[in-house]
Design a protein around this motif. Structure first.
Motif, mmCIF file in Angstrom:
data_model
loop_
_atom_site.group_PDB
_atom_site.id
_atom_site.type_symbol
_atom_site.label_atom_id
_atom_site.label_comp_id
_atom_site.label_asym_id
_atom_site.label_seq_id
_atom_site.Cartn_x
_atom_site.Cartn_y
_atom_site.Cartn_z
ATOM 1 N N CYS A 1 77.542 35.719 75.089
ATOM 2 C CA CYS A 1 77.003 36.966 75.633
ATOM 3 C C CYS A 1 78.099 37.947 76.045
ATOM 4 O O CYS A 1 77.811 39.085 76.382
ATOM 5 C CB CYS A 1 76.078 36.664 76.807
ATOM 6 N N CYS B 1 73.781 30.632 72.248
ATOM 7 C CA CYS B 1 74.927 30.333 73.119
ATOM 8 C C CYS B 1 75.856 29.326 72.453
ATOM 9 O O CYS B 1 77.077 29.457 72.499
ATOM 10 C CB CYS B 1 74.439 29.748 74.436
ATOM 11 N N CYS C 1 79.503 28.049 73.433
ATOM 12 C CA CYS C 1 79.847 28.518 74.786
ATOM 13 C C CYS C 1 79.371 27.551 75.863
ATOM 14 O O CYS C 1 79.998 27.396 76.897
ATOM 15 C CB CYS C 1 79.256 29.904 75.018
ATOM 16 N N ASN D 1 83.223 33.522 78.196
ATOM 17 C CA ASN D 1 83.608 33.875 79.561
ATOM 18 C C ASN D 1 84.066 32.716 80.440
ATOM 19 O O ASN D 1 84.558 32.934 81.531
ATOM 20 C CB ASN D 1 82.429 34.590 80.226
HETATM 21 FE FE1 SF4 Z 1 76.302 33.506 77.977
HETATM 22 FE FE2 SF4 Z 1 77.450 31.265 77.286
HETATM 23 FE FE3 SF4 Z 1 75.838 31.287 79.402
HETATM 24 FE FE4 SF4 Z 1 74.865 31.574 76.935
HETATM 25 S S1 SF4 Z 1 75.884 29.766 77.791
HETATM 26 S S2 SF4 Z 1 74.328 32.813 78.707
HETATM 27 S S3 SF4 Z 1 76.472 32.714 75.909
HETATM 28 S S4 SF4 Z 1 77.783 32.353 79.192
#
Ligand code: SF4
Ligand code: MIC
Length: 640
Positions: free
Chosen positions: A296, A356, A359, A377
Motif C-alpha cells: 500500500c 498485500c 508485505c 513500509n
Molecule cells: Fe499495507 Fe502491507 Fe499492511 Fe497490506 S500488509 S495493508 S500492503 S502494510
C-alpha cells in the motif's frame, strides 16, 4: 489564532469532549474500511450489536489472506461477502486491490472522517481526510452508529519546501522524517503537511508519505486538499467529491519542522526497523538477492510506470528475483493497456496478485540471510517469513537500480536518463469488483468451521494476583506479539491463533499462561518502550486476553495497541520509575489489592510478592477507559 486543518475536520465531527491536547474526544465517523485479516472479528462484533444496516459508508476489502492453502481463508472470504451483503457494506473482491490504494482511488473524500481496522488507514490523509487506523472493535462500534473516541493529539506542521531532485522520491521524504522523528515517542501526534513543495507532489506521492506516518506511530497525517487533489479526483471521475480544504493562514501548531526537498537524497531503511535509515550511497555495493515492488506504500500507477520505464529494454540481474504486485486492478489494467506490463514481463519480473502478499509475509520469503530490497513500509525482523532475512525499505527507483545491478545502488549512479512520469488525465474506471450490498436483509450469512465467536473477558477482579509470564525489551511490535504470514489464516479462530502469542520470542508463553490460569493466577506482560508498534491487529490484545493476561506493565505503549488492550479489558500501566523495569523478573508474582479503588488513581501501587517490595505505576487512561477495563472490555461495557 486560526485553526489547523485537522482541528477543522474534527470540529465538524465532534460529538463529545473538548479539542485540547490530551483530553478524550468522541467523533462522528463518515466512512469505515476493513480488510480480511481483521475484518472477520470486526463483523462478528458488529453482528453481536444487532444493528441491521451500517450507519457509515463502509467497505470490506479482501487483500491480505489471499493465499488459499486450505479452506480457512476461502471460508472467511465467503463469510465476509455474505455479512457485507446483509448489512449494507460494499465488498471489494480479492484481486480488486489493496484496501488503502483502492480506498484512495475510489472512496476517499476531503473533509471526511475514516477509521479502518488497519494501521495504514491514514493513507487517505493524502487528500485531506482525517483517517485513522484502529482495532476492529472500534470499527464495529462506528458502523453501529457509535462515536469513535481518541485522545486529542498535538499537531505538528511539516513544511516541505522546494522540489525533489531527479531520482529522489516521496519514499525518501518519509524515510528522512523517520530519521528525524524515529518510530518511538510520537504517540498523540498528528502531522499536517504544508509548504511550497506541495505544488510538485502528486496525490499518489502524498499517499506514500501519509501511509508511512503509521511507522512514525502518529495518530494520522494529512495534506491540504488543493488543486493537485482536484486533478486527482477529476481523473478518477469523482470531481464532485472534491472540495478545497486548508488550514487558516495563522493556524496554530505545536511544533514546526522544515524539510528542504532539494537536499533529500535516496534513503534506505536498514534491518530491522523503518527508522534505521541511511543514505543509499552509504550502503551501496551490498549484494541483493531479491527485490519486491508493491504494498500500500508504493504500488500506484505512478510507481509502476517508473519501474517499467527504468526496466524497458533491460534485463533483471541474473542473481536477483524481482517481484511486482500492482496496488489495484485499476493500476494493473492501465499498465496492461499502455504496454508497461509487457516491459516488466520482458525484463524478467514476476508479476504477483494485486494484494498485500509479500508485505505481510504471505509468500516471497527471501532466502536464508537473503538481502531483500522492498518498497513497502515495515521491515520488522522475521516479518518476511525468513527469520534471518535482511529486509531494506526503499523507493521504487532504488529498488529497480538494485534489480538491474544486483547490488544496492544509488539510482543517480545509473547510466540512465531520469524518466518523466505523466499521470493520466483520466484513470480507467471499472468498479465491477466492488459488490454492492443487497437491498433487503434476507441474505444468509455463511459461517465455515474456521469462524468462532469472539471470546469475551470477565470483569476485573477486586484483588488481582498474577505472575509475569514474559519480560521483553523496547519496540516490541504486534508482529512479535501475534505473528502474521503463515499464521494469518487462524485470525478467525482465536483458541488456535492464541497458541502462537510471542511464538518467535518465547514459544512457552502460551503454556506458561495456561499454568498460571490453572494456579488461579492471571498473567502479566512486562515490556520496555513503545510496546505494540506496527499493525493494528487486535489479536495482539485479544489472544493474550484469551490466555488470561490481565495487565501490561511497560515503559510506554503505542496508540492503536493501547486502545485494543482497553477494548479487551487488559489494564495497561507504565513504570513510574524505569529502574523498576530492571528489577522485575519473569516469573515474579504480583498483586494489586483493591483494584476498583486503585484504578481510579493516576498512580497505582503494585506489590511484587516474590521479591517483597511495592512499586509505583502510572495509569494514563481516561475515566471512560478505566470503566471499560473494570468491566472486562468494551463489549461488556456497552452491554452494561
Ligand atoms: Fe499495507 Fe502491507 Fe499492511 Fe497490506 S500488509 S495493508 S500492503 S502494510
Ligand atoms: C500490517 O501491515 O501489519 C497489516 C497486516 O496490514 C496490519 C493489519 C493486520 O494485522 O491484519 C496493519 O497494518 O494493521
Amino acid at each position: 489564532m486560526g485553526q489547523n486543518l485537522f482541528k477543522k475536520i474534527i470540529a465538524a465531527h465532534l460529538m463529545s469532549g473538548t479539542m485540547t491536547v490530551g483530553s478524550e474526544v468522541g467523533i462522528r465517523v463518515d466512512q469505515t474500511l476493513t480488510q480480511d485479516a481483521l475484518g472477520t472479528m470486526a463483523y462478528l462484533q458488529f453482528e453481536a450489536m444487532d444493528v441491521p444496516v451500517v450507519k457509515t459508508k463502509s467497505v470490506s476489502y479482501i487483500d491480505h489472506n489471499t493465499l488459499q492453502d486450505g479452506f480457512e481463508n476461502a471460508d472467511d472470504h465467503r463469510y465476509l461477502q455474505t455479512v457485507a451483503d446483509k448489512h449494507g457494506i460494499k465488498y471489494s473482491k480479492a484481486g480488486n486491490g489493496i484496501c488503502h490504494q483502492v480506498h484512495l482511488e475510489r472512496f476517499s473524500r476531503p473533509g471526511d472522517t475514516l477509521i479502518g481496522s488497519d494501521s495504514h488507514t491514514p493513507t487517505c490523509g493524502a487528500v485531506g481526510m482525517s483517517a485513522m487506523g484502529v482495532g476492529g472493535m472500534d470499527v464495529a462500534v462506528a458502523m453501529a452508529g457509535g462515536p469513535f473516541y481518541f485522545v486529542y493529539p498535538q499537531v505538528v506542521r511539516v513544511n516541505l519546501e522546494g522540489k525533489l531532485q531527479p531520482w529522489c522520491a516521496a519514499k525518501d521524504i518519509i524515510l528522512e522524517l523517520l530519521k528525524i522523528l524515529t518510530t518511538k515517542g510520537n504517540v498523540g501526534t498528528v502531522i499536517e503537511y504544508g509548504g511550497s513543495g506541495l505544488a510538485h507532489l502528486t496525490v499518489p506521492e502524498r499517499a506514500t508519505i501519509t501511509n508511512m506516518g503509521a511507522e512514525l506511530g502518529v495518530t494520522t497525517s494529512l495534506f491540504p486538499s488543493d488543486e493537485m487533489t482536484r486533478q486527482f479526483f477529476k481523473a478518477q471521475a469523482r470531481e464532485q467529491d472534491w472540495q478545497e480544504l486548508k488550514p487558516d493562514e495563522d493556524a496554530d501548531y505545536d511544533r514546526v519542522i522544515n524539510l528542504d526537498l532539494a537536499s533529500i537524497e535516496p534513503n534506505i531503511a536498514c534491518p530491522h526497523s523503518p527508522d534505521n535509515v541511511k543514505m543509499v550511497r552509504e550502503v551501496a555495493g551490498l549484494e541483493v538477492q531479491q527485490v519486491m515492488v508493491g504494498s500500500c506504500t508504493n504500488s500506484s500507477y505512478r510507481d509502476l510506470m517508473m519501474v517499467a520505464a527504468m526496466l524497458k529494454g533491460k534485463q533483471v540481474h541474473p542473481k536477483v528475483s524481482l517481484g511486482i504486485a500492482p496496488g489495484s486492478k485499476q493500476v494493473l489494467a492501465m499498465i496492461a493497456e499502455n504496454g508497461a506490463l509487457k516491459d516488466l514481463v520482458a525484463a524478467g519480473a514476476r508479476i504477483l496478485e494485486s494484494t498485500c502478499g509479500f508485505c505481510v509475509g504471505c509468500g516471497q520469503a527471501p532466502q536464508t540471510k537473503g538481502v531483500s530490497l522492498r518498497t513497502n513500509n515495515r521491515n520488522f525482523e522475521g516479518r518476511s517469513g525468513t527469520k534471518d532475512g535482511q529486509v531494506y525499505l526503499v523507493s521504487p527507483e532504488t529498488a529497480v537500480a538494485a534489480a538491474l545491478s544486483g547490488k544496492v545502488t544509488d539510482p543517480r549512479e545509473l547510466d540512465m536518463e531520469y524518466p518523466t512520469i505523466i499521470l493520466p488525465e483520466v484513470y480507467e474506471i471499472d468498479d465491477s469488483m466492488i459488490l454492492l450490498p443487497s437491498e433487503d436483509q434476507s441474505v444468509e450469512v455463511f459461517r465455515g468451521p474456521n469462524i468462532g465467536e469472539p471470546p469475551k473477558n470477565t470483569p476485573m477482579p477486586e484483588k488481582l494476583t498474577a505472575k509475569v509470564a514474559i519480560k521483553v525489551g523496547d519496540k516490541i511490535t504486534t508482529d512479535h506479539i501475534m505473528p502474521a504470514g503463515a499464521y494469518l489464516k487462524y485470525r478467525s479462530n482465536v483458541p488456535k491463533y492464541s497458541s502462537y502469542v510471542f511464538y518467535h520470542i518465547d514459544p512457552e508463553f502460551a503454556p506458561k499462561c495456561a499454568t498460571n490460569k490453572a494456579e488461579g493466577l492471571a498473567s502479566v506482560i512486562v515490556a520496555g518502550l513503545s510496546y505494540g508498534q506496527g499493525s493494528s491487529r487486535e489479536h495482539a490484545a485479544l489472544c493474550p486476553m484469551y490466555l488470561g493476561v490481565r495487565v501490561l506493565l511497560a515503559k510506554s505503549v503505542e496508540r492503536i495497541h493501547g486502545a485494543n488492550l482497553t477494548n479487551f479489558g487488559i489494564l495497561q500501566l507504565t513504570f513510574a520509575d524505569d529502574t523498576d523495569y530492571e528489577r522485575i523478573q519473569a516469573g515474579d508474582e504480583l498483586a494489586v489489592d483493591n483494584m476498583y479503588q486503585a484504578i481510579k488513581q493516576d498512580i497505582v501501587l503494585v506489590r511484587n510478592v516474590t521479591q517483597g517490595y511495592t512499586f509505583e505505576t502510572k495509569c494514563n487512561l481516561t475515566p471512560r477507559q478505566r470503566d471499560i477495563v473494570l468491566c472486562g472490555g468494551l463489549l461488556n461495557y456497552t452491554a452494561k
